[in-house]
Design a protein around this motif. Structure first.
Motif, PDB file in Angstrom:
ATOM      1  N   GLU A   1       0.820  -1.203   0.000  1.00  0.00           N
ATOM      2  CA  GLU A   1       0.000   0.000   0.000  1.00  0.00           C
ATOM      3  C   GLU A   1       0.856   1.255   0.000  1.00  0.00           C
ATOM      4  O   GLU A   1       0.515   2.266  -0.620  1.00  0.00           O
ATOM      5  N   ASP A   2       2.000   1.196   0.726  1.00  0.00           N
ATOM      6  CA  ASP A   2       2.885   2.358   0.765  1.00  0.00           C
ATOM      7  C   ASP A   2       3.434   2.682  -0.622  1.00  0.00           C
ATOM      8  O   ASP A   2       3.567   3.855  -0.990  1.00  0.00           O
ATOM      9  N   ILE A   3       3.765   1.656  -1.369  1.00  0.00           N
ATOM     10  CA  ILE A   3       4.317   1.874  -2.706  1.00  0.00           C
ATOM     11  C   ILE A   3       3.241   2.385  -3.655  1.00  0.00           C
ATOM     12  O   ILE A   3       3.460   3.323  -4.430  1.00  0.00           O
ATOM     13  N   LYS A   4       2.054   1.783  -3.583  1.00  0.00           N
ATOM     14  CA  LYS A   4       0.982   2.163  -4.511  1.00  0.00           C
ATOM     15  C   LYS A   4       0.489   3.586  -4.268  1.00  0.00           C
ATOM     16  O   LYS A   4       0.080   4.271  -5.207  1.00  0.00           O
ATOM     17  N   ASN A   5       0.522   4.031  -3.015  1.00  0.00           N
ATOM     18  CA  ASN A   5      -0.002   5.351  -2.683  1.00  0.00           C
ATOM     19  C   ASN A   5       1.005   6.476  -2.913  1.00  0.00           C
ATOM     20  O   ASN A   5       0.662   7.643  -2.759  1.00  0.00           O
ATOM     21  N   ASP A   6       2.239   6.134  -3.235  1.00  0.00           N
ATOM     22  CA  ASP A   6       3.272   7.137  -3.464  1.00  0.00           C
ATOM     23  C   ASP A   6       3.702   7.068  -4.926  1.00  0.00           C
ATOM     24  O   ASP A   6       4.333   6.095  -5.348  1.00  0.00           O
ATOM     25  N   PRO A   7       3.369   8.056  -5.737  1.00  0.00           N
ATOM     26  CA  PRO A   7       3.705   7.998  -7.170  1.00  0.00           C
ATOM     27  C   PRO A   7       5.203   7.853  -7.433  1.00  0.00           C
ATOM     28  O   PRO A   7       5.596   7.157  -8.368  1.00  0.00           O
ATOM     29  N   SER A   8       6.038   8.510  -6.621  1.00  0.00           N
ATOM     30  CA  SER A   8       7.481   8.425  -6.860  1.00  0.00           C
ATOM     31  C   SER A   8       7.994   7.019  -6.593  1.00  0.00           C
ATOM     32  O   SER A   8       8.840   6.503  -7.336  1.00  0.00           O
ATOM     33  N   LEU A   9       7.492   6.380  -5.530  1.00  0.00           N
ATOM     34  CA  LEU A   9       7.903   5.007  -5.248  1.00  0.00           C
ATOM     35  C   LEU A   9       7.348   4.039  -6.289  1.00  0.00           C
ATOM     36  O   LEU A   9       8.003   3.053  -6.642  1.00  0.00           O
ATOM     37  N   THR A  10       6.147   4.304  -6.757  1.00  0.00           N
ATOM     38  CA  THR A  10       5.574   3.464  -7.809  1.00  0.00           C
ATOM     39  C   THR A  10       6.430   3.518  -9.065  1.00  0.00           C
ATOM     40  O   THR A  10       6.690   2.490  -9.703  1.00  0.00           O
ATOM     41  N   ALA A  11       6.886   4.717  -9.425  1.00  0.00           N
ATOM     42  CA  ALA A  11       7.742   4.854 -10.608  1.00  0.00           C
ATOM     43  C   ALA A  11       9.085   4.163 -10.411  1.00  0.00           C
ATOM     44  O   ALA A  11       9.685   3.677 -11.375  1.00  0.00           O
ATOM     45  N   THR A  12       9.554   4.106  -9.159  1.00  0.00           N
ATOM     46  CA  THR A  12      10.850   3.493  -8.893  1.00  0.00           C
ATOM     47  C   THR A  12      10.782   1.975  -8.915  1.00  0.00           C
ATOM     48  O   THR A  12      11.650   1.316  -9.496  1.00  0.00           O
ATOM     49  N   TYR A  13       9.752   1.396  -8.300  1.00  0.00           N
ATOM     50  CA  TYR A  13       9.732  -0.049  -8.079  1.00  0.00           C
ATOM     51  C   TYR A  13       8.811  -0.829  -9.015  1.00  0.00           C
ATOM     52  O   TYR A  13       9.023  -2.024  -9.213  1.00  0.00           O
ATOM     53  N   SER A  14       7.782  -0.204  -9.550  1.00  0.00           N
ATOM     54  CA  SER A  14       6.788  -0.974 -10.302  1.00  0.00           C
ATOM     55  C   SER A  14       7.351  -1.439 -11.638  1.00  0.00           C
ATOM     56  O   SER A  14       8.213  -0.788 -12.239  1.00  0.00           O
ATOM     57  N   LEU A  15       6.835  -2.564 -12.110  1.00  0.00           N
ATOM     58  CA  LEU A  15       7.274  -3.134 -13.370  1.00  0.00           C
ATOM     59  C   LEU A  15       6.686  -2.365 -14.547  1.00  0.00           C
ATOM     60  O   LEU A  15       5.668  -1.679 -14.399  1.00  0.00           O
ATOM     61  N   PRO A  16       7.303  -2.466 -15.717  1.00  0.00           N
ATOM     62  CA  PRO A  16       6.674  -1.888 -16.913  1.00  0.00           C
ATOM     63  C   PRO A  16       5.282  -2.484 -17.120  1.00  0.00           C
ATOM     64  O   PRO A  16       5.042  -3.658 -16.859  1.00  0.00           O
ATOM     65  N   LYS A  17       4.360  -1.670 -17.581  1.00  0.00           N
ATOM     66  CA  LYS A  17       2.961  -2.090 -17.652  1.00  0.00           C
ATOM     67  C   LYS A  17       2.760  -3.329 -18.512  1.00  0.00           C
ATOM     68  O   LYS A  17       1.945  -4.186 -18.208  1.00  0.00           O
ATOM     69  N   ARG A  18       3.534  -3.440 -19.583  1.00  0.00           N
ATOM     70  CA  ARG A  18       3.322  -4.558 -20.492  1.00  0.00           C
ATOM     71  C   ARG A  18       3.732  -5.892 -19.866  1.00  0.00           C
ATOM     72  O   ARG A  18       3.304  -6.950 -20.334  1.00  0.00           O
ATOM     73  N   PHE A  19       4.578  -5.852 -18.814  1.00  0.00           N
ATOM     74  CA  PHE A  19       5.010  -7.083 -18.163  1.00  0.00           C
ATOM     75  C   PHE A  19       4.392  -7.251 -16.776  1.00  0.00           C
ATOM     76  O   PHE A  19       4.720  -8.192 -16.064  1.00  0.00           O
ATOM     77  N   LEU A  20       3.509  -6.327 -16.399  1.00  0.00           N
ATOM     78  CA  LEU A  20       2.972  -6.342 -15.045  1.00  0.00           C
ATOM     79  C   LEU A  20       2.128  -7.588 -14.801  1.00  0.00           C
ATOM     80  O   LEU A  20       2.243  -8.226 -13.753  1.00  0.00           O
ATOM     81  N   ARG A  21       1.298  -7.958 -15.759  1.00  0.00           N
ATOM     82  CA  ARG A  21       0.428  -9.113 -15.560  1.00  0.00           C
ATOM     83  C   ARG A  21       1.222 -10.403 -15.439  1.00  0.00           C
ATOM     84  O   ARG A  21       0.850 -11.303 -14.683  1.00  0.00           O
ATOM     85  N   LEU A  22       2.311 -10.503 -16.189  1.00  0.00           N
ATOM     86  CA  LEU A  22       3.109 -11.725 -16.161  1.00  0.00           C
ATOM     87  C   LEU A  22       3.651 -11.999 -14.774  1.00  0.00           C
ATOM     88  O   LEU A  22       3.575 -13.128 -14.273  1.00  0.00           O
TER      89      LEU A  22
END
Length: 765
Positions: A735-756
């Motif tokens: 929740e901490d990562i999802k609620n912080d846009p800067s952390l989301t940009a740092t840690y989240s996967l590229p959208k095209r590979f997110l489902r995998l």
């Protein structure tokens, strides 16, 4: 301008209902405090330095006034708390707007028997540090007490209940505080003059990054923590990206390319084989770094052949069944290492992709990481200088030059860049290499009747035998790599042949992969606090370890002689360069892949004299020891419990392998002295009748890092101790990562590979 301290005294006096005439001269009246919005922040900082006021503006501090402290009065001007007729809340001044911000939930309690008080503040989003590795948010009770006596030279600051002394304006903070990165104690900032800035960024002294003035300048640079020049997701343009990418890899050159200079000659390989392995290592390092930046933790971390795999590789190649091989010895041992690395990498990938790493993560804390990583560097003390000492006229000047660059000239700037500090290794290598070339050309290593081209095993004259090692380790023209290497060569999988799989070597490498994972976990945490303000979630850590296992499979298929993992030296490089950018690392990785296709580049690196390479590795291994022990900053280092665990782990981690390494009377006559400790697998004291078990047990017990890791993880997780004392790693929540846009940009996967990746819920975030 009415200073904040006087305004606070006025408000406090008004609330107590005291007689103004007894406080102010001539019985003058006090106007109501009206906050101003046209403040100059410099005036506020000047007032703070003059009065000793410490603001907690870096976090959203919340506090309340306890009813039981109605009779306690806190004097903000003197830092004293004394009995009085009432209590007043602490008033903070916003350093930007110049407006007051009331602190909620401040609780002032007297310390029994001392007449001094302790303010306890529970932060909703913990206080942030500006000393690089410690910057994040969390929820923890923080106790801060500042007591200033009548004399300036006797001041005490109480932090987290621990008393420290302040003498002549310098505060010695207690070393056993909790510095885990998620809940910190705000450091006491002493009034000091602002350092002179040569330019906006590089002119500062990085060694005082926790000073107040520099911390604010750091925040203004790019909105990220810790004064980084370039954040993980920024895009400054192609030219800066190319520059910073090359800079990052040049500062890591000792860790990226010097490992083959050790293992290939020990495996019986030729100079051409050394050049080929170096080119292969450059290619795999570039590919795995790009993969990790997209699908791993996404932190700006260079991947490469870690020294964690060096000791087990030396043990396998010096086993009795391999040391007497004559034909194709190098290829046979390389295929054996490939098979062991592939099996251990599959185990590491399963550990990450299955989510079991999230459970294993609960056992890994600073008191496990610190001695384990330190033991990796200490394991080569018997190899480092004994190998470099074969040519002291080259190795000693090189070590001295490295120390001069990294310590004495670290503050020297050339065109606003700390050249000596960032490029210490490549600069010193070029200078000493040129010096060795002049020694060789001048005839310093010419001996009558002796030729450097004749193998030492074929030398008959006794006088030439005595000088064989000197010519081999010191001369710059002894390598034939430049003459034999092709201009263009593309490393390809299975270039050494089909891997050989044996259960005994695979078990050794599986255990080593666990140690490698512990090393990577410590690196993730330290780098994350520096560049992202908050550590990753257990799912992101599992994703990173899983991808490291996949990258090690690639390293095993290509045949680098070791697995691929996150280099510990990334922590030092990011601290020195102040650059932590994914795009820069990707640009540098592309350059690395391009260079790997030019065979002559690998040949040039393979031509480095062995004594020069050994002196670089002495410095690199020492740096690993320091980086490992620096992890203890997140725990209470003055705790007897912690000191005992670290001391026992390190001592027994060195002493127990020394016991297993002494049963080698035969090998001491065959192998060089610096390789004798790595032959314990075939000659150890364990004899159960099962040769496979004997080999594995003797090998594991002769590895310093494995023994240290086992002792540390058992003691750390069985000896009672508070979370604060142990410095338990506190990982972020999804929740901490999802609620912080800067952390989301740092840690989240590229959208095209997110489902995998999100099919396994533990790997998504």
């Amino acid at each position: 301008m009415v200073t904040g301290s006087r305004a606070m005294d006025k408000v406090e006096t008004g609330k107590r209902g005291g007689k103004l005439g007894s406080i102010l001269p001539n019985g003058s009246t006090v106007d109501r405090f009206v906050p101003r919005t046209d403040h100059n922040p410099r005036e506020l900082r000047s007032w703070a330095r003059r009065t000793g006021f410490v603001s907690t503006f870096s976090g959203e501090a919340t506090s309340s006034v306890g009813e039981k402290n109605e009779s306690t009065r806190f004097d903000l001007e003197k830092g004293l708390e004394r009995r009085g007729g009432g209590s007043s809340p602490k008033i903070e001044i916003d350093p930007i707007l110049g407006q007051t911000r009331p602190n909620r939930e401040i609780e002032v309690e007297p310390v029994t028997g001392t007449g001094k008080e302790e303010m306890k503040t529970e932060n909703e989003r913990g206080l942030r540090f500006r000393d690089g590795a410690m910057r994040s948010e969390g929820r923890r009770r923080i106790g801060i007490e500042t007591v200033m006596g009548g004399a300036k030279e006797d001041e005490r600051v109480v932090t987290n209940g621990k008393r420290s002394e302040k003498v002549d304006g310098a505060v010695n903070r207690p070393s056993d505080g909790d510095f885990n990165g998620n809940a910190h104690v705000a450091p006491f900032v002493t009034p000091a003059a602002e350092p002179k800035k040569e330019d906006g960024r590089d002119g500062r002294d990085e060694d005082i990054i926790d000073s107040a003035g520099e911390g604010e300048a750091n925040e203004r640079e790019w909105g990220g923590p810790s004064g980084m020049k370039l954040g993980p997701t920024e895009n400054p343009g192609y030219v800066p990206l190319i520059y910073y990418g090359l800079q990052h890899y040049l500062s890591l050159v000792g860790s990226v390319v010097f490992m083959p200079l050790i293992i290939v000659p020990a495996m019986g390989g030729t100079d051409k084989d050394t050049a080929t392995v170096i080119s292969t290592l450059l290619l795999v390092s570039g590919i795995t770094t790009i993969l990790h930046s997209y699908f791993g933790t996404r932190l700006p971390l260079v991947q490469g052949s870690s020294f964690v795999y060096l000791a087990p590789a030396l043990i396998i190649m010096n086993a009795q069944e391999y040391r007497n091989l004559t034909e194709h010895k190098f290829r046979h041992i390389m295929r054996e290492l490939q098979g062991a690395v592939i099996v251990s990498s599959i185990f590491q990938s399963i550990l990450g992709f299955s989510g079991l790493m999230s459970l294993f993560l609960r056992l890994i804390n600073p008191l496990v990481v610190a001695p384990t990583v330190a033991a990796v560097g200490l394991a080569f003390f018997s190899y480092g200088f004994p190998q470099a000492g074969s040519c002291v006229e080259i190795s000693v000047p090189h070590i001295v030059l490295l120390l001069i660059f990294t310590l004495y000239l670290r503050g020297v700037s050339i065109f606003s860049h700390r050249v000596f500090r960032i490029y210490a290794v490549p600069l010193s290598v070029v200078i000493i290499w040129a010096y060795a070339f002049f020694l060789t050309a001048g005839g310093a290593y010419n001996f009558t009747g002796c030729s450097p081209d004749v193998p030492s095993s074929n030398i008959i004259v006794d006088a030439c035998r005595r000088h064989a090692d000197t010519m081999k380790h010191c001369r710059t023209d002894v390598s034939s790599a430049w003459r034999t290497a092709a201009w263009v060569r593309i490393p390809y999988p299975l270039q050494w042949g089909v891997p050989i799989f044996h259960i005994k070597t695979s078990i050794i490498m599986i255990m080593v992969s666990l140690v490698s994972s512990v090393d990577s976990i410590g690196t993730y945490h330290s780098v994350a606090l520096r560049v992202a303000a908050k550590p990753p979630t257990p799912g992101i850590v599992s994703r990173g370890i899983a991808l490291e296992g996949f990258c090690s499979i690639l390293a095993g298929l290509w045949g680098t002689g070791a697995g691929s993992t996150t280099l510990t030296e990334n922590v030092h490089t990011i601290h020195v360069t102040k650059v932590a950018n994914r795009r820069a690392l990707e640009v540098g990785a592309v350059f690395l892949i391009f260079v790997s296709l030019i065979g002559k580049v690998g040949a040039v690196l393979a031509s480095i004299p062995l004594a020069l390479a050994a002196s670089v590795l002495c410095f690199t291994w020492a740096l690993m020891v320091a980086l490992g022990l620096s992890t203890l900053q997140y725990s209470q280092t003055a705790s007897i419990r912690n000191m005992t665990i670290v001391g026992v782990s390190l001592f027994l981690g060195l002493s127990i392998p020394a016991y297993f390494q002494q049963f080698q009377s035969e090998t001491s006559l065959i192998l060089p002295s610096y390789l004798v400790p790595y032959a314990a697998a075939s000659n150890g004291p364990t004899h159960t009748g099962n040769k496979q078990f004997d080999f594995v047990f003797n090998a594991l017990m002769s590895l310093n890092m494995v023994v240290t890791f086992l002792i540390a993880i058992v003691l750390e997780n069985t000896v009672p101790g508070s979370r604060q004392e142990r410095g338990v790693y506190i990982w972020s929540h999804a929740e901490d990562i999802k609620n912080d846009p800067s952390l989301t940009a740092t840690y989240s996967l590229p959208k095209r590979f997110l489902r995998l990746f999100c099919r396994s819920g533990c790997l998504c975030i």
